[in-house]
Design a protein around this motif. Sequence first.
Motif, PDB file in Angstrom:
ATOM      1  N   THR A 143      43.768  54.963  31.838  1.00  0.00           N
ATOM      2  CA  THR A 143      45.073  55.446  31.382  1.00  0.00           C
ATOM      3  C   THR A 143      46.219  54.939  32.247  1.00  0.00           C
ATOM      4  N   SER A 144      45.906  54.359  33.388  1.00  0.00           N
ATOM      5  CA  SER A 144      46.957  53.814  34.256  1.00  0.00           C
ATOM      6  C   SER A 144      47.283  52.359  33.927  1.00  0.00           C
ATOM      7  N   LEU A 145      46.450  51.719  33.117  1.00  0.00           N
ATOM      8  CA  LEU A 145      46.615  50.284  32.877  1.00  0.00           C
ATOM      9  C   LEU A 145      47.847  49.995  32.029  1.00  0.00           C
ATOM     10  N   TRP A 176      37.117  46.834  39.653  1.00  0.00           N
ATOM     11  CA  TRP A 176      38.283  47.648  39.995  1.00  0.00           C
ATOM     12  C   TRP A 176      38.071  48.483  41.253  1.00  0.00           C
ATOM     13  N   GLY A 177      36.855  48.962  41.433  1.00  0.00           N
ATOM     14  CA  GLY A 177      36.587  49.831  42.576  1.00  0.00           C
ATOM     15  C   GLY A 177      36.976  51.270  42.284  1.00  0.00           C
ATOM     16  N   SER A 178      37.659  51.905  43.214  1.00  0.00           N
ATOM     17  CA  SER A 178      38.073  53.301  43.042  1.00  0.00           C
ATOM     18  C   SER A 178      39.327  53.378  42.175  1.00  0.00           C
ATOM     19  N   ASN A 179      39.759  54.604  41.880  1.00  0.00           N
ATOM     20  CA  ASN A 179      40.977  54.758  41.082  1.00  0.00           C
ATOM     21  C   ASN A 179      42.219  54.915  41.956  1.00  0.00           C
ATOM     22  N   ASP A 180      42.166  54.373  43.157  1.00  0.00           N
ATOM     23  CA  ASP A 180      43.338  54.336  44.032  1.00  0.00           C
ATOM     24  C   ASP A 180      44.143  53.067  43.755  1.00  0.00           C
ATOM     25  N   ASP A 181      45.441  53.130  44.006  1.00  0.00           N
ATOM     26  CA  ASP A 181      46.323  51.949  43.902  1.00  0.00           C
ATOM     27  C   ASP A 181      46.222  51.265  42.544  1.00  0.00           C
ATOM     28  N   ASN A 182      46.108  52.053  41.492  1.00  0.00           N
ATOM     29  CA  ASN A 182      45.901  51.460  40.167  1.00  0.00           C
ATOM     30  C   ASN A 182      47.051  50.547  39.736  1.00  0.00           C
ATOM     31  N   SER A 187      48.896  44.956  38.822  1.00  0.00           N
ATOM     32  CA  SER A 187      49.868  43.880  39.052  1.00  0.00           C
ATOM     33  C   SER A 187      49.199  42.640  39.634  1.00  0.00           C
ATOM     34  N   VAL A 188      48.082  42.835  40.325  1.00  0.00           N
ATOM     35  CA  VAL A 188      47.318  41.706  40.863  1.00  0.00           C
ATOM     36  C   VAL A 188      46.404  41.120  39.783  1.00  0.00           C
ATOM     37  N   ALA A 189      45.797  41.989  38.986  1.00  0.00           N
ATOM     38  CA  ALA A 189      44.809  41.548  38.002  1.00  0.00           C
ATOM     39  C   ALA A 189      45.418  40.679  36.904  1.00  0.00           C
ATOM     40  N   LEU A 190      46.592  41.043  36.421  1.00  0.00           N
ATOM     41  CA  LEU A 190      47.167  40.316  35.283  1.00  0.00           C
ATOM     42  C   LEU A 190      47.383  38.829  35.577  1.00  0.00           C
ATOM     43  N   PRO A 191      48.048  38.461  36.655  1.00  0.00           N
ATOM     44  CA  PRO A 191      48.177  37.016  36.926  1.00  0.00           C
ATOM     45  C   PRO A 191      46.846  36.371  37.289  1.00  0.00           C
ATOM     46  N   LEU A 192      45.956  37.137  37.905  1.00  0.00           N
ATOM     47  CA  LEU A 192      44.647  36.600  38.277  1.00  0.00           C
ATOM     48  C   LEU A 192      43.868  36.172  37.029  1.00  0.00           C
ATOM     49  N   LEU A 193      44.021  36.938  35.959  1.00  0.00           N
ATOM     50  CA  LEU A 193      43.280  36.661  34.726  1.00  0.00           C
ATOM     51  C   LEU A 193      43.762  35.410  34.003  1.00  0.00           C
ATOM     52  N   THR A 194      44.860  34.843  34.435  1.00  0.00           N
ATOM     53  CA  THR A 194      45.317  33.581  33.837  1.00  0.00           C
ATOM     54  C   THR A 194      44.574  32.390  34.431  1.00  0.00           C
ATOM     55  N   GLN A 195      43.764  32.648  35.461  1.00  0.00           N
ATOM     56  CA  GLN A 195      43.024  31.578  36.119  1.00  0.00           C
ATOM     57  C   GLN A 195      41.570  31.561  35.631  1.00  0.00           C
ATOM     58  N   PRO A 196      40.917  30.385  35.664  1.00  0.00           N
ATOM     59  CA  PRO A 196      39.524  30.300  35.216  1.00  0.00           C
ATOM     60  C   PRO A 196      38.609  31.165  36.081  1.00  0.00           C
ATOM     61  N   GLY A 197      37.608  31.737  35.457  1.00  0.00           N
ATOM     62  CA  GLY A 197      36.647  32.548  36.191  1.00  0.00           C
ATOM     63  C   GLY A 197      35.911  33.487  35.261  1.00  0.00           C
ATOM     64  N   GLN A 198      34.940  34.207  35.809  1.00  0.00           N
ATOM     65  CA  GLN A 198      34.164  35.176  35.034  1.00  0.00           C
ATOM     66  C   GLN A 198      34.312  36.588  35.593  1.00  0.00           C
ATOM     67  N   THR A 199      34.367  36.699  36.922  1.00  0.00           N
ATOM     68  CA  THR A 199      34.478  38.011  37.563  1.00  0.00           C
ATOM     69  C   THR A 199      35.698  38.018  38.472  1.00  0.00           C
ATOM     70  N   TYR A 200      36.572  38.991  38.251  1.00  0.00           N
ATOM     71  CA  TYR A 200      37.833  39.092  38.988  1.00  0.00           C
ATOM     72  C   TYR A 200      37.797  40.403  39.775  1.00  0.00           C
TER      73      TYR A 200
END
Length: 211
Positions: A143-145, A176-182, A187-200
């Motif tokens: 719900t924080s996404l 994601w890990g814990s539900n801290d700093d969601n 904000s880190v995940a979105l630009p990261l997902l523009t790069q090639p890879g399978q696990t972020y």
Amino acid sequence: MLAALVASIAFVVVSYFGPLWAVDTIDVTGNAAVTREQVVEALQVVEGTPLPRVDTDGAASRVAAIPKVATVRVQRVYPATVRVTVEERIPVVFFDAPDGTHLMDVDAVDFAVEPPPPGVVRLVAASPSFGNLETRSALAVLTSLPAPLRSQVAQIDAPTISAVSLTLYDGRVVVWGSNDDNEYKASVALPLLTQPGQTYDVSSPDLPTIR
């Protein structure tokens, strides 16, 4: 003076017990998944009942017992209407169980066993339930996404409260890990997902990794 008092008392008695303000309309709004018939049946207000005698609190409690109802307000609207305003539960996740697919809302209330609507995320946890900490952790993350990330999520896994992960529709995984700093993690995940890879991995958002 006495005559006026007697007249006032008589008016109150007639209003409370007589047909002057008899219920002739039950107005139900806000319902979609819950039918009007279900609401009226739970309401237990008989047409013809004097409106002042309608127990709005009791009627609201009975309607609120319908599993798909989140909140309800019952009002007397003079001269002859009972108004019922319903807010339904919205499924946020679903999980599979031996008796079928269960829908769960943002408050971790398991309220229906039926196929999930499009866009509802699959929850994978050991014991999905209202009091389950892993369930709560998963819902807090989901719900924080922000919408651009939330719309990509097909499944959320929570084997423990600190090991939440997101599986996207294209098969990629966000650790994601814990539900801290969601907010920060998103904000880190979105630009990261523009790069090639399978696990972020954004479980440590200051040191994200891609594999």
